[in-house]
Enzyme design. Structure first.
Site, mmCIF file in Angstrom:
data_model
loop_
_atom_site.group_PDB
_atom_site.id
_atom_site.type_symbol
_atom_site.label_atom_id
_atom_site.label_comp_id
_atom_site.label_asym_id
_atom_site.label_seq_id
_atom_site.Cartn_x
_atom_site.Cartn_y
_atom_site.Cartn_z
ATOM 1 N N ASN A 153 72.684 22.899 -8.410
ATOM 2 C CA ASN A 153 73.375 23.572 -9.517
ATOM 3 C C ASN A 153 74.054 22.621 -10.500
ATOM 4 O OD1 ASN A 153 75.155 22.902 -7.506
ATOM 5 N ND2 ASN A 153 76.355 24.775 -7.659
ATOM 6 N N GLU A 250 80.758 19.458 1.157
ATOM 7 C CA GLU A 250 81.137 20.418 0.104
ATOM 8 C C GLU A 250 80.170 21.580 0.197
ATOM 9 O OE1 GLU A 250 83.702 20.342 -1.628
ATOM 10 O OE2 GLU A 250 84.362 18.264 -1.490
ATOM 11 N N CYS A 284 79.424 27.083 -6.390
ATOM 12 C CA CYS A 284 79.922 27.242 -5.015
ATOM 13 C C CYS A 284 81.285 27.894 -4.958
ATOM 14 C CB CYS A 284 79.986 25.875 -4.360
ATOM 15 S SG CYS A 284 80.864 24.697 -5.404
HETATM 16 P P1 NAD Z 1 70.933 23.374 0.595
HETATM 17 O O1 NAD Z 1 71.902 23.370 1.719
HETATM 18 O O2 NAD Z 1 69.674 24.099 0.754
HETATM 19 O O3 NAD Z 1 70.515 21.878 0.213
HETATM 20 C C1 NAD Z 1 71.463 20.935 -0.180
HETATM 21 C C2 NAD Z 1 70.870 19.562 -0.051
HETATM 22 O O4 NAD Z 1 70.728 19.223 1.317
HETATM 23 C C3 NAD Z 1 69.470 19.409 -0.664
HETATM 24 O O5 NAD Z 1 69.386 18.157 -1.296
HETATM 25 C C4 NAD Z 1 68.570 19.470 0.555
HETATM 26 O O6 NAD Z 1 67.348 18.803 0.378
HETATM 27 C C5 NAD Z 1 69.415 18.779 1.590
HETATM 28 N N1 NAD Z 1 69.128 19.122 2.973
HETATM 29 C C6 NAD Z 1 68.691 20.314 3.465
HETATM 30 N N2 NAD Z 1 68.590 20.244 4.814
HETATM 31 C C7 NAD Z 1 68.989 19.009 5.187
HETATM 32 C C8 NAD Z 1 69.104 18.344 6.452
HETATM 33 N N3 NAD Z 1 68.810 18.948 7.602
HETATM 34 N N4 NAD Z 1 69.563 17.065 6.447
HETATM 35 C C9 NAD Z 1 69.887 16.453 5.307
HETATM 36 N N5 NAD Z 1 69.778 17.019 4.081
HETATM 37 C C10 NAD Z 1 69.332 18.291 4.023
HETATM 38 O O7 NAD Z 1 71.785 23.866 -0.643
HETATM 39 P P2 NAD Z 1 71.244 24.236 -2.101
HETATM 40 O O8 NAD Z 1 70.504 25.503 -1.889
HETATM 41 O O9 NAD Z 1 70.615 23.073 -2.754
HETATM 42 O O10 NAD Z 1 72.606 24.508 -2.874
HETATM 43 C C11 NAD Z 1 73.264 25.718 -2.826
HETATM 44 C C12 NAD Z 1 74.411 25.663 -1.820
HETATM 45 O O11 NAD Z 1 75.276 24.571 -2.122
HETATM 46 C C13 NAD Z 1 75.275 26.888 -1.892
HETATM 47 O O12 NAD Z 1 75.625 27.303 -0.598
HETATM 48 C C14 NAD Z 1 76.493 26.415 -2.637
HETATM 49 O O13 NAD Z 1 77.642 27.153 -2.401
HETATM 50 C C15 NAD Z 1 76.610 25.011 -2.182
HETATM 51 N N6 NAD Z 1 77.350 24.218 -3.160
HETATM 52 C C16 NAD Z 1 78.579 23.728 -2.813
HETATM 53 C C17 NAD Z 1 79.319 23.000 -3.717
HETATM 54 C C18 NAD Z 1 80.673 22.457 -3.364
HETATM 55 O O14 NAD Z 1 81.111 21.526 -4.000
HETATM 56 N N7 NAD Z 1 81.366 22.984 -2.378
HETATM 57 C C19 NAD Z 1 78.793 22.746 -4.983
HETATM 58 C C20 NAD Z 1 77.534 23.247 -5.296
HETATM 59 C C21 NAD Z 1 76.825 23.967 -4.368
#
Ligand code: NAD
Length: 488
Positions: A153, A250, A284
């Site tokens: 995002n 996060e 998020c």
């Molecule tokens: P996601 O958890 O699917 O993926 C996040 C990242 O982690 C990606 O780069 C992905 O390739 C990687 N990943 C996935 N599985 C992994 C593993 N087993 N080991 C290491 N890396 C792995 O999240 P998304 O769909 O890209 O993003 C949306 C989510 O992120 C939502 O839940 C949102 O709330 C959260 N988010 C949080 C914040 C914050 O600052 N708290 C900010 C933005 C988004």
């Protein structure tokens, strides 16, 4: 439309590729067309990146902090000078309207580089006096090679928020963007090189979960900072914990926004819209459970409906557009699925809920801004993170009830309160179990403030001096100025 970078990865100051890697197609979410083709990192690429970071870090840690900061601030200047071009790239990568990316994305990354580039020179250890001679001091030392893993995002913001405190503190970083948005981190890597950052200190590798996992488990990696969903956070934290690595998580949320009877209606409506519709709801910290006190409910809903109906959805590259598409087909299916669930559960679909038909954008992943009323706390749309522009409006009678219901969630990223009653504002915020809170606003994230969650929403903090602490380790040094008093 094309946005093909020179190669998939950026390692040791240059672009590299390995065509053996699994193909990654980059899709413009507004049209569904492929704008770039990349390859996920092979084990060889992961190894090259970690080795480049390891080799460069030691010398970087010996550079005077003020000089490290100067390089970061130079990179910030380049980010700002190239703002519009980078905003356009971010729009192609994410589908977010240029109206947002021109003010929010490269600018937020630049802000992080400026802040940490300046703050690090004033971030030192402590002096401890033991009276009459002996004393001690603490040193803030870098951790070594840090891994950053981004969500889709806020891609360039995420890369900036993670790399700036890491690099300022004397670490090296290997950054893996989300597989959905791989482009802007490469641009940031080029900018770091142009600003004079020595080769190997900021590397970008592409890929899906297995590449992320390979980085997290790599023995040379000291820390991982992930932005992502709670399930991913649990896995990554477990892998890091099993290897005693530092970790910042996060994660997601289902945050409450409480609107009291005495709130300014226009501000509360504006806040609730910011809390649900910015970046097509893919934020998020969004306040997706909007608790409205009964006395203001009718006025609030009337203005919310009027203002939501005016949101302009469409071409993200048109500066007048206020809402773009969701990131991809899977996210569109997820969000429309939740809208169907909300209706089945008995919530009233008050506004939106449909897929708009936009000429020239038939292949895009658009969804209307959506408002549910009559939502109960136990409905799935009020409990689970949707990550789309779907607001649940709930009503309440009194303060204690609102606090209790707001806290009835496994998450704890954010919370907001709209009221003109000063004591109530602070009293309620103090009771809410969330890390990033707002009174009479929503979703601002200035770099000076720590950002992060309570409970399932995460561990550690980004931004502020807290982030420098999370990218360093403390060494305590006791100094004797007299004789050793030994019983032997
Ligand atoms: P996601 O958890 O699917 O993926 C996040 C990242 O982690 C990606 O780069 C992905 O390739 C990687 N990943 C996935 N599985 C992994 C593993 N087993 N080991 C290491 N890396 C792995 O999240 P998304 O769909 O890209 O993003 C949306 C989510 O992120 C939502 O839940 C949102 O709330 C959260 N988010 C949080 C914040 C914050 O600052 N708290 C900010 C933005 C988004």
């Amino acid at each position: 439309m094309k946005a093909q970078p020179k190669a998939s990865h950026y390692i040791n100051g240059r672009y590299v590729d390995d065509e053996q890697g699994r193909p990654l197609e980059v899709i413009y979410p507004a049209t569904g067309e492929a704008i770039a083709r990349l390859h996920a990192a092979t084990p060889n690429i992961v190894e090259l990146a970690v080795e480049a970071a390891r080799a460069a870090q030691d010398e970087w840690a010996r550079v005077r902090p003020a000089e490290r900061g100067r390089i970061l601030r130079r990179a910030a200047d380049i980010l700002r000078a190239r703002n519009d071009e980078l905003a356009r790239l971010e729009t192609l990568d994410t589908g977010k309207p240029v109206q947002e990316t021109e003010v929010a994305d490269p600018a937020s990354a630049a802000e992080a580089l400026e802040f940490f580039g300046g703050a690090v020179a004033a971030f030192h250890g402590d002096y401890v006096d033991f009276g009459g001679g002996p004393f001690a001091y603490t040193r803030r030392e870098p951790l070594g090679v840090c891994v950053g893993i981004g969500a889709w995002n806020y891609p360039i913001q995420g890369a900036g928020w993670k790399s700036a405190p890491a690099l300022a503190m004397g670490n090296a970083m290997v950054f893996k963007p989300s597989e959905n948005t791989p482009l802007s981190a490469l641009a940031l890597a080029e900018i770091y090189t142009e600003a004079g950052l020595p080769d190997g200190l900021f590397n970008v590798v592409q890929g899906l979960s297995e590449v992320g996992a390979a980085l997290v488990t790599h023995p040379e990696v000291a820390k991982v900072s992930l932005t992502g969903s709670v399930p991913t956070g649990r896995k990554v934290l477990a892998e890091a914990g099993a290897r005693m690595k530092h970790a910042t998580m996060e994660l997601g949320g289902k945050s409450p926004l409480i609107v009291f009877d005495d709130a300014d209606v226009e501000n509360a409506v504006g806040g609730a819209m910011l809390a649900n519709f910015y970046s097509t709801g893919q934020v998020c910290s969004n306040g997706t459970r909007v608790f409205v006190q009964e006395g203001i409910y009718d006025r609030f809903l009337a203005r919310l409906t009027e203002r939501t109906a005016k949101i302009r959805i469409g071409d993200p590259l048109d500066p007048a557009t206020q809402m773009g598409p969701l990131i991809n087909r899977a996210q569109l299916d997820k969000v429309t699925g939740y809208i169907a669930i909300g209706r089945e559960e008995g919530a009233r679909l008050h506004h939106g809920g449909g897929v708009p038909h936009l000429q020239g954008f038939e292949g895009g992943f658009f969804i209307e801004p959506t408002i549910f009323t009559g939502v109960r706390d136990d409905m799935r749309i009020a409990r689970e993170e949707i990550f789309g522009p779907v607001m649940s409006v709930l009503t309440f009678r009194e303060e204690g009830e609102a606090i209790e219901r707001a806290n009835d969630t496994e998450f704890g990223l954010s919370a907001g309160v709209f009221t003109l009653n000063l004591p109530r504002a602070h009293r309620v915020i103090a009771e809410l179990k969330a890390g990033s809170c707002w009174i009479n606003h929503y979703n601002l994230a200035p770099v000076e403030l720590p950002f992060g969650g309570f409970r399932q929403s995460g561990v550690g903090r980004e931004n502020s001096l807290a982030a420098l602490a999370h990218y360093s380790q403390l060494k305590s040094v006791y100094v004797e100025t007299g004789d050793v008093d030994s019983p032997y």
